[in-house]
Design a protein around this motif. Sequence first.
Motif, PDB file in Angstrom:
ATOM      1  N   LEU A  82     126.580  70.709 103.657  1.00 30.54           N
ATOM      2  CA  LEU A  82     125.016  69.980 104.322  1.00 30.54           C
ATOM      3  C   LEU A  82     124.122  71.463 103.891  1.00 30.54           C
ATOM      4  O   LEU A  82     124.511  72.331 104.740  1.00 30.54           O
ATOM      5  CB  LEU A  82     124.218  69.049 105.086  1.00 30.54           C
ATOM      6  N   LYS A  84     119.913  73.120 104.527  1.00 31.24           N
ATOM      7  CA  LYS A  84     118.926  72.128 105.204  1.00 31.24           C
ATOM      8  C   LYS A  84     118.332  72.928 105.235  1.00 31.24           C
ATOM      9  O   LYS A  84     117.869  73.898 106.168  1.00 31.24           O
ATOM     10  CB  LYS A  84     118.687  71.279 106.444  1.00 31.24           C
ATOM     11  N   VAL A  91     117.236  68.049 103.532  1.00 30.46           N
ATOM     12  CA  VAL A  91     119.198  68.756 103.385  1.00 30.46           C
ATOM     13  C   VAL A  91     118.542  68.517 101.822  1.00 30.46           C
ATOM     14  O   VAL A  91     117.987  68.260 100.979  1.00 30.46           O
ATOM     15  CB  VAL A  91     119.939  67.853 103.550  1.00 30.46           C
ATOM     16  N   LYS A  94     123.498  68.602  98.880  1.00 34.16           N
ATOM     17  CA  LYS A  94     125.676  68.004  99.888  1.00 34.16           C
ATOM     18  C   LYS A  94     126.492  68.579  99.186  1.00 34.16           C
ATOM     19  O   LYS A  94     126.468  67.876  97.818  1.00 34.16           O
ATOM     20  CB  LYS A  94     125.029  66.313  99.856  1.00 34.16           C
TER      21      LYS A  94
END
Length: 267
Positions: A82, A84, A91, A94
Amino acid sequence: MSESESNLMQVRYPNSNRGLPFKTLSNIGSFFLILLSVIPTTAAASSNSASTEEKYSDAMASYAALIEFEPMHGNVKNTLQLVKYLEDGKVTKKYFVSFAANGCIESIKWKNVYNGGSSVSLKKIKDKLISFQGTAEDEYYQLDSDCKIIKNIKTNEEYIYENNLISEIRKYGDVVKSFKFNSENELIEIAQSTPYKYLLKFDYLKNKNITTEISTSVLMADRSASEKVTCFDFDKNGNPSHCDLIRKTSLEDKIVNIKHLYKTNYY
Protein backbone atom coordinates in the motif's frame (compact mmCIF):
# COMPACT_ATOMS: atom_id res chain seq x y z
CA MET A 1 -10.68 -2.82 3.51
CA SER A 2 -9.44 -6.35 4.27
CA GLU A 3 -8.06 -7.42 7.65
CA SER A 4 -4.52 -7.45 6.21
CA GLU A 5 -4.93 -3.91 4.84
CA SER A 6 -6.35 -2.72 8.16
CA ASN A 7 -3.38 -4.19 10.02
CA LEU A 8 -0.97 -2.50 7.62
CA MET A 9 -2.46 0.89 8.41
CA GLN A 10 -1.58 0.48 12.11
CA VAL A 11 2.15 1.09 11.82
CA ARG A 12 4.38 1.07 14.88
CA TYR A 13 7.70 2.90 15.12
CA PRO A 14 10.15 0.97 17.33
CA ASN A 15 12.73 3.36 18.74
CA SER A 16 15.43 0.69 18.72
CA ASN A 17 15.14 -0.23 15.04
CA ARG A 18 17.53 1.38 12.63
CA GLY A 19 15.73 2.52 9.50
CA LEU A 20 17.20 1.47 6.18
CA PRO A 21 16.21 3.02 2.86
CA PHE A 22 14.28 1.55 0.00
CA LYS A 23 14.78 2.68 -3.56
CA THR A 24 11.83 3.97 -5.51
CA LEU A 25 10.81 4.19 -9.11
CA SER A 26 7.75 5.64 -10.74
CA ASN A 27 5.57 5.38 -13.75
CA ILE A 28 6.15 8.50 -15.88
CA GLY A 29 2.77 10.04 -16.61
CA SER A 30 1.80 12.90 -18.91
CA PHE A 31 2.33 15.37 -16.08
CA PHE A 32 5.73 15.57 -14.41
CA LEU A 33 4.02 16.38 -11.13
CA ILE A 34 3.05 12.71 -10.77
CA LEU A 35 6.35 11.51 -12.14
CA LEU A 36 7.30 9.87 -8.85
CA SER A 37 3.84 9.03 -7.57
CA VAL A 38 2.53 6.04 -9.46
CA ILE A 39 4.82 3.09 -8.72
CA PRO A 40 6.05 1.55 -5.49
CA THR A 41 9.60 1.20 -4.24
CA THR A 42 11.78 -1.54 -5.68
CA ALA A 43 14.65 -2.81 -3.52
CA ALA A 44 14.71 -4.05 0.05
CA ALA A 45 17.77 -3.64 2.25
CA SER A 46 18.68 -6.09 4.98
CA SER A 47 19.45 -4.94 8.51
CA ASN A 48 21.16 -8.23 9.39
CA SER A 49 24.63 -9.51 8.56
CA ALA A 50 25.90 -9.45 4.99
CA SER A 51 25.55 -13.23 4.76
CA THR A 52 21.75 -12.94 5.08
CA GLU A 53 21.32 -10.42 2.29
CA GLU A 54 20.70 -12.46 -0.83
CA LYS A 55 20.15 -11.00 -4.25
CA TYR A 56 16.70 -10.95 -5.78
CA SER A 57 15.83 -13.89 -7.99
CA ASP A 58 15.97 -13.18 -11.73
CA ALA A 59 12.22 -13.75 -11.97
CA MET A 60 11.34 -11.46 -9.04
CA ALA A 61 13.61 -8.66 -10.28
CA SER A 62 12.17 -8.85 -13.79
CA TYR A 63 8.52 -9.11 -12.72
CA ALA A 64 8.90 -6.09 -10.45
CA ALA A 65 10.60 -3.98 -13.13
CA LEU A 66 7.98 -4.81 -15.75
CA ILE A 67 4.78 -4.75 -13.72
CA GLU A 68 6.08 -2.04 -11.38
CA PHE A 69 5.56 -3.51 -7.94
CA GLU A 70 7.97 -3.95 -5.04
CA PRO A 71 10.41 -6.88 -5.38
CA MET A 72 10.89 -9.00 -2.28
CA HIS A 73 13.58 -11.40 -1.07
CA GLY A 74 12.87 -15.04 -0.25
CA ASN A 75 10.44 -17.65 -1.52
CA VAL A 76 7.46 -15.29 -1.59
CA LYS A 77 3.91 -16.65 -1.59
CA ASN A 78 2.21 -13.26 -1.84
CA THR A 79 2.79 -9.62 -1.02
CA LEU A 80 0.34 -6.81 -0.26
CA GLN A 81 1.69 -3.30 -0.83
CA LEU A 82 0.00 0.00 0.00
CA VAL A 83 1.05 3.61 -0.59
CA LYS A 84 -0.27 6.29 1.75
CA TYR A 85 0.17 10.08 1.51
CA LEU A 86 0.73 11.44 5.02
CA GLU A 87 -0.64 14.88 4.15
CA ASP A 88 -4.22 13.63 3.80
CA GLY A 89 -3.87 10.09 5.16
CA LYS A 90 -5.31 8.49 2.02
CA VAL A 91 -4.13 5.22 0.52
CA THR A 92 -3.42 6.05 -3.13
CA LYS A 93 -2.21 2.68 -4.44
CA LYS A 94 -2.77 -0.97 -3.64
CA TYR A 95 -0.84 -3.90 -5.05
CA PHE A 96 -1.32 -7.61 -4.36
CA VAL A 97 0.91 -10.10 -6.16
CA SER A 98 1.00 -13.87 -5.64
CA PHE A 99 3.50 -16.51 -6.76
CA ALA A 100 3.72 -20.29 -7.08
CA ALA A 101 6.29 -22.14 -4.96
CA ASN A 102 8.65 -22.21 -7.97
CA GLY A 103 8.57 -18.41 -8.22
CA CYS A 104 6.23 -18.21 -11.22
CA ILE A 105 3.80 -15.31 -10.99
CA GLU A 106 0.21 -16.43 -10.33
CA SER A 107 -1.91 -13.31 -9.97
CA ILE A 108 -1.75 -9.52 -9.85
CA LYS A 109 -4.22 -7.01 -8.46
CA TRP A 110 -3.63 -3.28 -8.42
CA LYS A 111 -5.56 -0.07 -7.97
CA ASN A 112 -4.22 3.40 -8.64
CA VAL A 113 -6.27 6.47 -7.75
CA TYR A 114 -3.90 8.66 -9.82
CA ASN A 115 -5.30 7.10 -12.97
CA GLY A 116 -8.98 7.78 -12.42
CA GLY A 117 -9.24 5.07 -9.79
CA SER A 118 -8.36 2.43 -12.37
CA SER A 119 -7.87 -1.15 -11.24
CA VAL A 120 -6.73 -4.39 -12.84
CA SER A 121 -6.98 -7.98 -11.64
CA LEU A 122 -4.98 -10.61 -13.54
CA LYS A 123 -4.71 -14.36 -13.09
CA LYS A 124 -2.33 -16.83 -14.73
CA ILE A 125 -4.17 -19.27 -17.00
CA LYS A 126 -1.76 -21.63 -18.79
CA ASP A 127 0.74 -19.32 -20.55
CA LYS A 128 -1.09 -16.00 -20.13
CA LEU A 129 -2.03 -13.46 -17.49
CA ILE A 130 -5.72 -12.79 -18.05
CA SER A 131 -8.20 -10.24 -16.71
CA PHE A 132 -11.73 -11.37 -15.96
CA GLN A 133 -14.60 -8.87 -16.25
CA GLY A 134 -17.70 -10.87 -15.47
CA THR A 135 -17.72 -13.67 -18.01
CA ALA A 136 -15.41 -11.83 -20.41
CA GLU A 137 -11.70 -12.66 -20.59
CA ASP A 138 -9.07 -10.12 -21.61
CA GLU A 139 -5.50 -11.29 -22.27
CA TYR A 140 -2.75 -9.00 -20.96
CA TYR A 141 0.61 -10.80 -20.89
CA GLN A 142 2.16 -13.79 -22.67
CA LEU A 143 4.49 -16.08 -20.66
CA ASP A 144 7.10 -18.53 -21.94
CA SER A 145 7.85 -22.02 -20.57
CA ASP A 146 10.12 -20.52 -17.87
CA CYS A 147 7.35 -18.12 -16.73
CA LYS A 148 9.11 -15.08 -18.17
CA ILE A 149 6.74 -12.37 -19.40
CA ILE A 150 7.65 -12.13 -23.08
CA LYS A 151 4.88 -9.96 -24.52
CA ASN A 152 2.34 -7.31 -23.58
CA ILE A 153 -0.64 -8.44 -25.61
CA LYS A 154 -2.51 -5.16 -25.07
CA THR A 155 0.26 -2.94 -26.44
CA ASN A 156 1.95 -5.45 -28.78
CA GLU A 157 5.29 -4.91 -27.03
CA GLU A 158 7.93 -7.64 -26.82
CA TYR A 159 10.09 -8.18 -23.74
CA ILE A 160 13.74 -9.06 -24.35
CA TYR A 161 15.88 -10.78 -21.70
CA GLU A 162 19.63 -10.94 -21.14
CA ASN A 163 21.06 -13.45 -18.65
CA ASN A 164 17.47 -14.18 -17.52
CA LEU A 165 16.84 -10.53 -16.57
CA ILE A 166 14.56 -8.16 -18.44
CA SER A 167 16.72 -5.98 -20.67
CA GLU A 168 14.53 -4.22 -23.25
CA ILE A 169 10.97 -3.55 -24.32
CA ARG A 170 10.54 -3.41 -28.07
CA LYS A 171 7.64 -2.35 -30.24
CA TYR A 172 7.70 -3.11 -33.97
CA GLY A 173 11.42 -3.85 -33.57
CA ASP A 174 12.32 -0.51 -31.94
CA VAL A 175 13.58 -0.30 -28.35
CA VAL A 176 11.15 1.83 -26.34
CA LYS A 177 12.51 1.10 -22.87
CA SER A 178 15.66 -0.48 -21.43
CA PHE A 179 16.62 -1.76 -17.96
CA LYS A 180 19.96 -2.21 -16.18
CA PHE A 181 20.66 -4.22 -13.02
CA ASN A 182 23.70 -4.60 -10.79
CA SER A 183 25.24 -7.89 -9.64
CA GLU A 184 22.66 -8.15 -6.83
CA ASN A 185 19.79 -7.92 -9.33
CA GLU A 186 18.99 -4.45 -8.01
CA LEU A 187 17.55 -2.17 -10.67
CA ILE A 188 19.95 0.72 -11.34
CA GLU A 189 18.57 2.38 -14.48
CA ILE A 190 15.48 2.68 -16.66
CA ALA A 191 15.67 4.62 -19.93
CA GLN A 192 12.56 5.27 -22.03
CA SER A 193 12.61 6.71 -25.55
CA THR A 194 8.92 6.89 -26.45
CA PRO A 195 6.23 8.26 -26.15
CA TYR A 196 8.35 10.64 -24.04
CA LYS A 197 11.99 10.39 -23.03
CA TYR A 198 13.14 10.03 -19.45
CA LEU A 199 16.05 8.58 -17.51
CA LEU A 200 15.55 7.05 -14.08
CA LYS A 201 18.58 6.11 -11.93
CA PHE A 202 18.99 4.38 -8.58
CA ASP A 203 22.04 4.81 -6.34
CA TYR A 204 22.94 2.38 -3.54
CA LEU A 205 25.14 3.34 -0.62
CA LYS A 206 26.51 0.25 1.14
CA ASN A 207 28.53 -0.32 4.31
CA LYS A 208 30.14 -3.77 4.66
CA ASN A 209 27.89 -5.08 1.89
CA ILE A 210 24.76 -3.87 3.66
CA THR A 211 22.63 -1.25 1.93
CA THR A 212 22.45 1.85 4.12
CA GLU A 213 20.87 4.30 1.69
CA ILE A 214 19.09 4.15 -1.65
CA SER A 215 18.08 7.21 -3.63
CA THR A 216 16.19 7.72 -6.87
CA SER A 217 16.66 10.47 -9.42
CA VAL A 218 14.76 11.12 -12.63
CA LEU A 219 15.38 13.49 -15.52
CA MET A 220 12.83 14.36 -18.20
CA ALA A 221 13.59 17.28 -20.52
CA ASP A 222 14.67 20.12 -18.20
CA ARG A 223 12.80 18.81 -15.18
CA SER A 224 14.06 16.63 -12.37
CA ALA A 225 12.92 14.90 -9.20
CA SER A 226 14.49 12.87 -6.42
CA GLU A 227 13.45 10.57 -3.59
CA LYS A 228 15.04 9.01 -0.52
CA VAL A 229 13.52 6.28 1.58
CA THR A 230 14.04 4.87 5.07
CA CYS A 231 12.61 1.46 6.03
CA PHE A 232 11.75 -0.27 9.30
CA ASP A 233 10.95 -3.68 10.82
CA PHE A 234 12.83 -6.09 8.55
CA ASP A 235 11.80 -9.73 8.61
CA LYS A 236 14.06 -12.79 8.40
CA ASN A 237 14.25 -12.45 4.61
CA GLY A 238 15.38 -8.83 4.76
CA ASN A 239 12.04 -7.33 3.68
CA PRO A 240 10.58 -4.36 5.58
CA SER A 241 7.07 -3.87 6.94
CA HIS A 242 6.99 -0.15 6.15
CA CYS A 243 9.09 2.63 4.62
CA ASP A 244 9.05 6.43 4.85
CA LEU A 245 9.66 8.33 1.62
CA ILE A 246 10.63 11.97 1.07
CA ARG A 247 10.13 13.42 -2.41
CA LYS A 248 11.32 16.66 -4.00
CA THR A 249 10.64 17.88 -7.55
CA SER A 250 11.80 20.84 -9.60
CA LEU A 251 8.18 21.88 -10.22
CA GLU A 252 7.26 22.84 -6.70
CA ASP A 253 9.13 24.13 -3.68
CA LYS A 254 7.87 21.63 -1.14
CA ILE A 255 8.61 18.21 0.29
CA VAL A 256 6.08 15.39 0.02
CA ASN A 257 5.98 12.66 2.69
CA ILE A 258 4.68 9.23 1.72
CA LYS A 259 4.47 5.91 3.55
CA HIS A 260 4.84 2.50 1.89
CA LEU A 261 3.30 -0.44 3.78
CA TYR A 262 4.05 -4.11 3.15
CA LYS A 263 2.72 -7.50 4.22
CA THR A 264 4.60 -10.44 2.73
CA ASN A 265 3.93 -14.17 3.20
CA TYR A 266 6.33 -16.99 2.35
CA TYR A 267 6.32 -20.68 1.49
